[in-house]
Design an enzyme around this catalytic site. Structure first.
Site, PDB file in Angstrom:
ATOM      1  N   SER A   1      80.316  23.454  25.280  1.00 60.95           N
ATOM      2  CA  SER A   1      79.223  22.690  26.007  1.00 60.95           C
ATOM      3  C   SER A   1      79.047  21.004  26.009  1.00 60.95           C
ATOM      4  O   SER A   1      78.528  20.557  26.830  1.00 60.95           O
ATOM      5  CB  SER A   1      77.707  23.482  25.913  1.00 60.95           C
ATOM      6  OG  SER A   1      77.437  23.068  24.405  1.00 60.95           O
TER       7      SER A   1
ATOM      8  N   SER B   1      81.035  24.882  20.802  1.00 59.40           N
ATOM      9  CA  SER B   1      80.800  23.671  21.709  1.00 59.40           C
ATOM     10  C   SER B   1      81.118  22.184  21.519  1.00 59.40           C
ATOM     11  O   SER B   1      81.318  21.500  22.203  1.00 59.40           O
ATOM     12  CB  SER B   1      79.263  23.755  22.116  1.00 59.40           C
ATOM     13  OG  SER B   1      78.952  24.727  23.095  1.00 59.40           O
TER      14      SER B   1
ATOM     15  N   LYS C   1      74.815  13.689  22.733  1.00 61.22           N
ATOM     16  CA  LYS C   1      74.506  14.838  23.724  1.00 61.22           C
ATOM     17  C   LYS C   1      73.312  14.808  24.095  1.00 61.22           C
ATOM     18  O   LYS C   1      72.136  14.639  23.377  1.00 61.22           O
ATOM     19  CB  LYS C   1      75.092  16.116  22.942  1.00 61.22           C
ATOM     20  CG  LYS C   1      75.091  17.211  23.825  1.00 61.22           C
ATOM     21  CD  LYS C   1      75.601  18.347  22.971  1.00 61.22           C
ATOM     22  CE  LYS C   1      75.741  19.711  23.977  1.00 61.22           C
ATOM     23  NZ  LYS C   1      76.341  20.983  23.204  1.00 61.22           N
TER      24      LYS C   1
END
Lengths: 476, 491
Positions: free
Chosen positions: B155, B179, B80
């Site tokens: 996210s 997330s 990420k």
């Protein structure tokens, strides 16, 4: 001015702690590195970096708290103080608001033999900011983060002081405590100790406080004294004029001996304090506090008492010597080597202080090997050098930290103690100064001094004055 | 011929060890899948092809010489883009970190490198991890590989889609309020949010420091748990890191839930939920019951208060955490400005997207003097009460089973129109962060429309063991489609 006014003063004192590394990272706190060389992701606020608390900072803060009679907070926490400025890389300063490490203490000051307690409201730990350098040439600003993250404690007093003398005594007291603890060198003129003055005035007899101002940029004891005087006068004049004192932060300009407003209460920043989520609460056990208490070195009062008991030196000398931890250390070390406290004290009090004064130094700036002074004292006692030579050598030791024995050897400064050799010179002096000889015989004792002086001059100062005296008396 | 992209990470590790495939072949297989499908799904912000290939050769040597021998040695991974990677662009999907190349790597990156894993690239996300759809990225939205008209969740959307579409065998995400778990549920992959303090946050660009945890995402429970064991460690650089007795979580991969006490909060399975989601989770619970678990419904209480408490605390921390992005030191700086103040203002106005600005404003407001007690302090009190409610539940149950989200993945463009509604969809995941609990999402099937549905398993702090056992036992009951291999050109 018909009314009588009283000044009410509280201080916020910042002290830079003497840790080797910064408060939240392993970077060096050493002064003077090239810009941004004592930095890492943490103290430059790189994304993703996290602070890790330096335990030594907590221990120094605890030691100061204990020595100033504060309560130590069993669970203390850090908070973030948010404000934007480029010297502050994260745009928040890690400080303590809600649960500072120490609170409710006091120190005792003495003014003209009268004792008084100045209470300490609280003391907290925080990080210092970096430094902005404005480059006029390129019309730009540069940031040096070497100081960013240097540990500080802020000691906030209650408004217990009433004049500049009390403020000086309080600062001096704090400075000595902190220096003796080894927690900081606490030099006002170098910025390792800084004080902001909160001041208000009120009519004598009133209980309520007047509106206060906060004065910043005070970097010497003298500046603080002048600022107190100036601000007191300014506030009284405002009140006498029927105007109001505005609560504001002011900046002192010591060159102009006046201050100007920086920001008023209305413009005061909202720092949006909240608990620092990247650090866990610090739990301080009773055992840890006792450990700090046990480790507490001898403080000034104890040292003073011990000096009176242990060494036969005048009270005044003992006060001067212990008035600087550094000077006291030099005194004790030299005494340990020479075993002659009175002589060591004399040398430091007379020659040492003279040189400090002449060279516009602080006691902390004295740097010579105690062994050198011990050697000089020893040589004088053995009659190997005379006082004149000793003073000359000490000055060089003091200024350049020379090796006294080597210097005396190289310059051939050893006293001439050979009676036969001296006798020849003395005979010559007597022969060349019949007038003085006559004066002496006529009862003018002083004349012998002149003859000694002449002998010394002829011997280029190296003659043993005791022997010369003795010889003169014999030969006359 | 084996299709490397369809293999699990552990299978890949095994085949590399047995010399059935090479590390370079593996890396190339994933790079070629990225080249094929990423223009449609947009999982990646940065793909580090050359470096990954170079590393592949290096790791191959170390595996051959026996220097590295872990189960994930030679396995590629997607990271990420809020996790710092030394020398590799790290943007948090924000314009404000334009061109920012970290000078140091996050501790989790050191950990995966020690295990011989190879970073393929950095995945797309909601800007600064603020969002539930991966639509707020400066680098464009990520799409759900199961249906490209739908969001992947967020996210950690890019991390989940990269695994789901065969672009990476495993990935790392971060979870501040769901997330990892919510996009895992939307994408049909397995994602774990560990107990707060288990995985170092050093190098994770903070959103809500007291809530953030990095976690693994994989095709199945075994992969996710194996990766969790790699990334977990005590880290002196993170003061909130906690020393645990053991970091090998794979020992809990046992198919045994006999006597396991499972609590099902009645107040989670309300009428607001999609019936399809509810039914799939109920049948998964039934499957566990059939394996010997003891299932009981109960009232968790305080459920509606979690969302306001979470948004106050997370936004407050975010407003402060994001202050460092000011144009002075790194990343984006606005072009024209008159003075320092205007530089700050313009840089931050142009550099942050609207969702980030919304949360900075919300956070600044709740911390401002006069409001601190009414909002921030109150939120902390609510958090403490929610924690008590969970403590009470865990006194009775080993794990709690909940949805990961009330619906399947919404259509693109729907959620941001109504941020309040989007915030409310976090209802099942945020309490886990507020209380520092471990939680994970495992796929339990698909909706009629073909979108994945996930089930959330929550355990008490430090009790990953029961969570993993439950997840593994469920996974062992049957098959589900492990990933949606895109062929490219689906859009």
């Amino acid at each position: 001015m018909s009314k009588q006014y009283e000044t009410v003063i509280g201080l916020e004192v910042h002290v830079e702690l003497a840790t080797k590394t910064k408060i939240f990272c392993g970077c060096s706190t050493e002064f003077g590195g090239a810009p941004n060389t004592h930095t890492c992701p943490v103290c430059t606020g790189q994304p993703g970096s996290l602070p890790v608390l330096n335990k030594q900072v907590v221990e120094y803060a605890m030691a100061i708290g204990v020595a100033t009679n504060c309560d130590i907070t069993p669970i203390c926490k850090f908070d973030r103080k948010n404000y934007f400025y480029p010297d502050n890389p994260q745009n928040y300063q890690i400080s303590q608001l809600y649960l500072p490490i120490a609170h409710d203490g006091y120190v005792e000051i003495e003014i003209n033999g009268k004792k008084k307690k100045v209470r300490i409201h609280e003391m907290h730990m925080e990080e210092d900011a970096g430094k902005l350098i404005h480059d006029e040439w390129t019309n730009s600003s540069l940031v040096d983060y070497n100081r960013s993250g240097v540990p500080l404690v802020e000691i906030v007093s209650e408004p217990d002081m009433r004049n500049a003398d009390e403020v000086m005594a309080y600062l001096e007291k704090l400075r000595l405590i902190i220096q003796y603890l080894g927690a900081s060198d606490a030099k006002l003129h170098e910025g390792s100790m800084r004080a902001d003055v909160n001041l208000s005035v009120r009519e004598v007899g009133t209980e309520e406080f007047g509106t206060r101002t906060e004065m910043k940029n005070l970097n010497s004891f003298k500046a603080i004294a002048r600022a107190i005087e100036g601000e007191t006068k300014r506030q009284i004049e405002l009140i006498e004029d029927g105007r109001k004192v505005v609560q504001e932060t002011r900046r002192w300009d010591d060159n102009k001996e006046s201050s100007h407003a920086m920001r008023s209460k209305e413009d005061a920043k909202d720092y949006r304090y909240f608990p620092e989520p990247d650090l866990v609460p610090i739990s301080i056990s009773k055992e840890w506090i006792s450990e700090i208490k046990e480790k507490q070195p001898e403080l000034r009062e104890e040292k003073l008492a011990r000096y009176k008991e242990e060494f036969e030196i005048p009270k005044y000398d003992a006060e001067i010597l212990t008035g600087s931890k550094h000077l006291a250390d030099i005194f004790e070390e030299t005494t340990k080597l020479s075993g002659k406290p009175k002589k060591v004290s004399n040398w430091l009090m007379v020659e040492g202080l003279r040189l400090v004064k002449e060279n516009n130094m602080e006691m902390e700036d004295i740097h010579f090997k105690p062994a050198s002074l011990a050697i000089i004292i020893d040589l004088v006692d053995k009659g190997e050098i005379n006082n004149q030579v000793a003073k000359e050598v000490f000055e060089l030791v003091f200024k350049e930290d020379i090796d006294p024995e080597k210097y005396i050897e190289e310059k051939g400064l050893k006293s001439v103690n050979d009676t036969d050799e001296l006798k020849k010179v003395v005979e010559e002096i007597i022969a060349n100064n019949p007038k003085s000889v006559e004066d002496y015989h006529n009862g003018k004792e002083k004349a012998i001094g002149f003859l000694v002086g002449q002998t010394m001059k002829a011997m280029k100062g190296k003659a043993n004055p005791g022997i010369v005296n003795k010889l003169l008396k014999e030969l006359l | 011929m084996i299709n490397i992209n369809e293999l699990t990470a552990l299978e890949i590790g095994e085949k590399i060890k047995n010399k059935e495939i090479t590390v370079l072949e593996t890396v190339d297989a994933f790079i070629s899948q990225i080249e094929k499908v990423d223009k449609d799904v947009n999982s990646f912000i940065t793909v580090d092809k050359e470096e990954a290939r170079k590393k592949a050769l290096l790791i191959q040597e170390k595996i051959d010489s026996g220097e590295i021998s872990g189960p994930l040695a030679g396995v590629p991974i997607a990271i990420k883009d809020n996790i710092s990677t030394k020398g590799l662009l790290t943007t948090c999907a924000s314009k404000i970190l334009d061109g920012y190349i970290p000078t140091f790597s996050a501790t989790v990156i050191d950990n995966i490198e020690k295990a011989g894993m190879i970073t393929l690239g950095k995945t797309n996300m909601d800007e600064f991890a603020m969002g539930s759809t991966t639509e707020t990225s400066h680098y464009g939205e990520t799409k759900n590989p199961w249906n490209l008209n739908h969001v992947p969740g967020g996210s950690s959307g890019g991390s989940c889609t990269s695994v789901a579409s065969g672009e990476a065998p495993v990935s790392l995400g971060s979870d501040t309020g769901g997330s990892i778990r919510q996009p895992s549920s939307f994408c049909g992959v397995t994602g774990i949010k560990p107990t707060y303090g288990t995985v170092s946050r050093y190098g994770l660009i903070a959103y809500g420091s007291s809530l953030d945890q990095i976690g693994p995402i994989g095709k199945d429970v075994k992969d996710a748990v194996s990766l969790l064991s790699v990334i977990s460690s005590y880290d002196e650089k993170d003061s909130t890191s906690v020393k645990r007795d053991d970091y090998d979580f794979t020992k809990y991969l046992v198919d045994d839930v006999k006597g396991m006490k499972i609590g099902v909060p009645r107040d989670y399975f309300t009428d607001d939920m999609d019936t399809e989601v509810k039914e799939k989770i109920y049948s998964a619970i039934k499957a566990l019951e059939e394996k010997g678990a003891i299932v009981e419904e109960f009232n968790l209480s305080l459920v509606p208060f979690a969302i306001p408490a979470y948004y106050v605390i997370a936004s407050a921390e975010a407003s402060s955490n994001l202050e460092r992005f000011d144009g002075v030191k790194y990343g984006f700086r606005a072009e024209d400005y008159d003075d320092l103040h205007s530089m700050y203002k313009k840089t931050r106005s142009e550099g942050f997207g609207s969702e980030v600005k919304r949360r900075i404003m919300l956070g600044s407001f709740v911390l401002s003097s006069g409001y601190y007690d009414a909002y921030y302090l109150k939120a902390l009190k609510v958090k403490a009460l929610i924690k008590e409610a969970f403590d009470k539940a865990f006194a009775k149950y080993d794990v709690i089973i909940a949805p990961a989200a009330p619906t399947v993945a919404p259509k693109l463009g729907e959620s941001l129109k109504d941020p309040m509604k989007m915030y409310l969809s976090d209802i099942y995941t945020i309490s886990v962060n507020l209380c520092g609990l471990p939680g994970m999402s495992v796929p339990v099937g698909k909706s009629e429309g073909g979108l994945p549905i996930g089930m959330q398993i929550i355990a008490n702090r430090w009790d990953e063991a029961n969570m993993i056992k439950t997840a593994f036992a469920y996974e062992s009951t049957g098959e589900y489609e492990k990933c949606q291999m895109l062929k490219g050109g689906e859009a």
